[in-house]
Design a protein around this motif. Structure first.
Motif, PDB file in Angstrom:
ATOM      1  N   VAL A 207     113.690  19.319 -94.756  1.00  0.00           N
ATOM      2  CA  VAL A 207     115.034  18.820 -95.036  1.00  0.00           C
ATOM      3  C   VAL A 207     115.200  18.791 -96.557  1.00  0.00           C
ATOM      4  N   ASP A 208     116.290  19.383 -97.010  1.00  0.00           N
ATOM      5  CA  ASP A 208     116.535  19.447 -98.447  1.00  0.00           C
ATOM      6  C   ASP A 208     116.927  18.063 -98.955  1.00  0.00           C
ATOM      7  N   VAL A 209     116.020  17.420 -99.684  1.00  0.00           N
ATOM      8  CA  VAL A 209     116.273  16.075-100.209  1.00  0.00           C
ATOM      9  C   VAL A 209     116.593  16.110-101.700  1.00  0.00           C
ATOM     10  N   GLU A 210     116.750  17.300-102.252  1.00  0.00           N
ATOM     11  CA  GLU A 210     117.010  17.413-103.683  1.00  0.00           C
ATOM     12  C   GLU A 210     118.507  17.483-103.940  1.00  0.00           C
ATOM     13  N   HIS A 211     118.926  16.985-105.087  1.00  0.00           N
ATOM     14  CA  HIS A 211     120.311  17.074-105.497  1.00  0.00           C
ATOM     15  C   HIS A 211     120.378  17.556-106.932  1.00  0.00           C
ATOM     16  N   LEU A 212     121.517  18.112-107.295  1.00  0.00           N
ATOM     17  CA  LEU A 212     121.770  18.550-108.660  1.00  0.00           C
ATOM     18  C   LEU A 212     122.339  17.372-109.441  1.00  0.00           C
ATOM     19  N   GLN A 213     121.729  17.086-110.565  1.00  0.00           N
ATOM     20  CA  GLN A 213     122.118  15.929-111.362  1.00  0.00           C
ATOM     21  C   GLN A 213     122.862  16.404-112.606  1.00  0.00           C
ATOM     22  N   LEU A 214     124.134  16.035-112.701  1.00  0.00           N
ATOM     23  CA  LEU A 214     124.972  16.391-113.838  1.00  0.00           C
ATOM     24  C   LEU A 214     125.059  15.219-114.796  1.00  0.00           C
ATOM     25  N   THR A 215     124.973  15.506-116.086  1.00  0.00           N
ATOM     26  CA  THR A 215     125.238  14.462-117.071  1.00  0.00           C
ATOM     27  C   THR A 215     126.730  14.147-117.074  1.00  0.00           C
ATOM     28  N   LEU A 216     127.084  13.038-117.677  1.00  0.00           N
ATOM     29  CA  LEU A 216     128.494  12.668-117.728  1.00  0.00           C
ATOM     30  C   LEU A 216     129.307  13.688-118.508  1.00  0.00           C
ATOM     31  N   GLN A 217     128.704  14.253-119.547  1.00  0.00           N
ATOM     32  CA  GLN A 217     129.409  15.268-120.338  1.00  0.00           C
ATOM     33  C   GLN A 217     129.650  16.533-119.525  1.00  0.00           C
ATOM     34  N   GLU A 218     128.634  16.976-118.779  1.00  0.00           N
ATOM     35  CA  GLU A 218     128.799  18.164-117.947  1.00  0.00           C
ATOM     36  C   GLU A 218     129.837  17.935-116.856  1.00  0.00           C
ATOM     37  N   ALA A 219     129.773  16.772-116.220  1.00  0.00           N
ATOM     38  CA  ALA A 219     130.708  16.496-115.135  1.00  0.00           C
ATOM     39  C   ALA A 219     132.146  16.443-115.644  1.00  0.00           C
ATOM     40  N   PHE A 220     132.364  15.795-116.774  1.00  0.00           N
ATOM     41  CA  PHE A 220     133.733  15.699-117.271  1.00  0.00           C
ATOM     42  C   PHE A 220     134.243  17.050-117.757  1.00  0.00           C
ATOM     43  N   PHE A 221     133.380  17.882-118.300  1.00  0.00           N
ATOM     44  CA  PHE A 221     133.803  19.218-118.700  1.00  0.00           C
ATOM     45  C   PHE A 221     134.230  20.037-117.486  1.00  0.00           C
ATOM     46  N   LEU A 222     133.512  19.898-116.378  1.00  0.00           N
ATOM     47  CA  LEU A 222     133.841  20.657-115.176  1.00  0.00           C
ATOM     48  C   LEU A 222     135.140  20.183-114.530  1.00  0.00           C
ATOM     49  N   LEU A 223     135.375  18.888-114.531  1.00  0.00           N
ATOM     50  CA  LEU A 223     136.560  18.387-113.828  1.00  0.00           C
ATOM     51  C   LEU A 223     137.795  18.386-114.711  1.00  0.00           C
ATOM     52  N   TRP A 224     137.638  18.238-116.030  1.00  0.00           N
ATOM     53  CA  TRP A 224     138.813  18.164-116.894  1.00  0.00           C
ATOM     54  C   TRP A 224     139.237  19.546-117.391  1.00  0.00           C
ATOM     55  N   ASN A 225     138.299  20.358-117.814  1.00  0.00           N
ATOM     56  CA  ASN A 225     138.638  21.657-118.372  1.00  0.00           C
ATOM     57  C   ASN A 225     138.754  22.750-117.317  1.00  0.00           C
ATOM     58  N   LEU A 226     137.892  22.717-116.299  1.00  0.00           N
ATOM     59  CA  LEU A 226     137.873  23.778-115.295  1.00  0.00           C
ATOM     60  C   LEU A 226     138.473  23.358-113.965  1.00  0.00           C
ATOM     61  N   ASP A 227     138.608  22.066-113.736  1.00  0.00           N
ATOM     62  CA  ASP A 227     139.187  21.558-112.487  1.00  0.00           C
ATOM     63  C   ASP A 227     138.456  22.106-111.266  1.00  0.00           C
ATOM     64  N   CYS A 228     137.130  22.184-111.357  1.00  0.00           N
ATOM     65  CA  CYS A 228     136.347  22.699-110.232  1.00  0.00           C
ATOM     66  C   CYS A 228     135.365  21.665-109.698  1.00  0.00           C
ATOM     67  N   LEU A 229     135.542  20.396-110.071  1.00  0.00           N
ATOM     68  CA  LEU A 229     134.638  19.340-109.608  1.00  0.00           C
ATOM     69  C   LEU A 229     135.450  18.112-109.234  1.00  0.00           C
ATOM     70  N   THR A 230     135.121  17.541-108.089  1.00  0.00           N
ATOM     71  CA  THR A 230     135.708  16.290-107.632  1.00  0.00           C
ATOM     72  C   THR A 230     134.624  15.221-107.628  1.00  0.00           C
ATOM     73  N   VAL A 231     134.871  14.114-108.305  1.00  0.00           N
ATOM     74  CA  VAL A 231     133.904  13.030-108.400  1.00  0.00           C
ATOM     75  C   VAL A 231     134.318  11.921-107.451  1.00  0.00           C
ATOM     76  N   LEU A 232     133.376  11.510-106.584  1.00  0.00           N
ATOM     77  CA  LEU A 232     133.643  10.474-105.589  1.00  0.00           C
ATOM     78  C   LEU A 232     133.130   9.133-106.083  1.00  0.00           C
ATOM     79  N   ASP A 233     133.820   8.084-105.699  1.00  0.00           N
ATOM     80  CA  ASP A 233     133.380   6.730-106.006  1.00  0.00           C
ATOM     81  C   ASP A 233     132.147   6.398-105.169  1.00  0.00           C
ATOM     82  N   PRO A 234     131.082   5.839-105.744  1.00  0.00           N
ATOM     83  CA  PRO A 234     129.845   5.613-104.966  1.00  0.00           C
ATOM     84  C   PRO A 234     129.997   4.558-103.882  1.00  0.00           C
TER      85      PRO A 234
END
Length: 405
Positions: A207-234
């Motif tokens: 079972v794949d138990v690994e996840h990709l971990q994005l820094t806050l800078q990477e995540a905000f660049f993807l969602l603000w500049n490229l609009d290709c990431l959706t961030v969910l509330d934990p």
């Protein structure tokens, strides 16, 4: 404006042939520099007419990846394997939490089960090389001690003084040393035993138990500049809005306060570490560099021309915040790293570490706007980044033998 731009030209005439099949496969797998794909339609008469009018039929494919914000690690977790693969192969965003870089834990475990441990992964190859290097140092130290002991015996018996040699046939070197036959035979026998046993019939499926971990800078660049990431509330598992993400990422970088402020806007500050680091990340990503963490080499960021799988990083960045108004630093509740003048010994240490791994050290000065000039209300949106400026100072170690010209 930065003068540091990635050079995409190959060095030398035979650069394309050195990588062989692996380089060819990497060029196919990592052909897209960003998660967004620009799909051009086949040539047609309509397309030619639209081209004359300055229009285009190019279609943009957006992967629409999904991640969950984790306040404990101050990162965004991408748990879906397909999304993690896209973000890594199209721009080298993030890092696998169970891998060195690419999230390959499941592939490694599957490979180990299928081959009985005979095929080594990149992590296992690195571990073997480190073990061999450690054994080489031990063997060399033992050989030098043996030569010194022999010299002492000659002096005690014959009275002759012999200087112990640090090189020669009796002293192993990196070019001539090989692992001992006993260790190699034991390792081969262990590999045969593992291959002979094979996978168990009642072995549980992987079972794949690994996840990709994005820094806050990477995540905000993807969602603000490229609009290709959706961030969910934990907690509520709903998609966070841009305003919520902007305030949450800033609050995550601040030290906790008791009691917590009722209004999140009360914690807004111009010297927030998220704003300063994102200004640097956005600056170099916009210039075409692949920006990764540089904690391994005692710096903040590393710059790659194409990505970690192609070449090593050539530039190492140290972020140095600078207050436009020195009074803001005295009244601030945040102790920014490298905001105060550092010692020459510190600079020499960092520069020497990166010089040994053939990386050029760059001091990136980020000017923090003064509160007296810019109101705090601009921090409510990403538009405040226009008030920050980035300057670069390249530091190179002076080597007289190489720099006489």
């Amino acid at each position: 404006m930065s003068l540091i731009t990635p050079n995409t030209r190959a060095r030398g005439g035979g650069g394309a042939q050195k990588g062989g099949v692996r380089r060819y496969e990497h060029n196919k797998i990592y052909a897209h520099p960003l998660p967004l794909l620009f799909v051009e339609p086949p040539p047609s008469r309509i397309g030619s007419v639209l081209g004359l009018l300055g229009l285009s039929l190019t279609r943009i494919e957006n992967p629409h990846c999904e991640g969950v914000f984790d306040p404990t690690t101050r990162s965004v977790w991408v748990t879906r394997p397909d999304d993690a693969l896209i973000l890594w192969r199209r721009g080298f965003f993030g890092k696998g939490d169970l891998s060195r870089s690419e999230p390959s834990w499941l592939a490694r475990q599957t490979n180990i089960r299928a081959s009985g441990g005979k095929q080594l992964t990149s992590e296992e190859v690195t571990a073997r090389r480190r073990a061999e290097r450690r054994q080489f140092k031990l063997d060399r130290a033992a050989a030098i001690a043996a030569v010194a002991e022999e010299a002492e015996e000659i002096f005690a018996t014959e009275g002759r003084v012999i200087a112990p040699a640090l090189s020669g046939p009796a002293i192993p070197s990196a070019a001539t040393w090989r692992p001992s036959q006993s260790a190699a035979a034991a390792e081969a026998e262990a590999a045969e035993d593992e291959g002979r046993d094979g996978p168990l019939e009642d072995e549980a499926p992987l079972v794949d138990v690994e996840h990709l971990q994005l820094t806050l800078q990477e995540a905000f660049f993807l969602l603000w500049n490229l609009d290709c990431l959706t961030v969910l509330d934990p907690q509520q598992t709903h998609a966070m809005s841009l305003k919520e993400i902007w305030l949450t990422f800033q609050s995550a970088e601040l030290p906790p306060t008791i009691p917590a402020p009722p209004n999140p806007f009360d914690t807004l500050q111009f010297d927030n570490p998220f704003l300063i680091n994102y200004a640097v990340y956005h600056h170099y990503r916009s210039l075409g560099w692949v920006v990764k963490s540089g904690i391994k080499f005692c710096v903040d960021y590393l710059l790659y021309k194409r990505g970690p799988v192609f070449t090593h990083a050539e530039l190492a960045l140290v972020v140095c915040p600078v207050y436009e108004d020195p009074a803001d630093q005295q009244s601030s509740s945040i102790a920014l790293q490298n905001a105060t003048p550092f010692t020459w010994s510190w600079l020499s240490t960092i520069n020497r570490v990166n010089s040994q791994v053939q990386k050029t050290l760059i001091l990136v000065y980020v000017t923090i706007p003064a509160r007296s000039r810019v109101p705090l209300d601009v921090l409510r949106s990403p538009a405040c980044l226009g008030h920050y400026s980035v300057r670069e100072v390249i530091v190179r170690r002076f080597i007289p033998a190489r720099m006489r010209d």
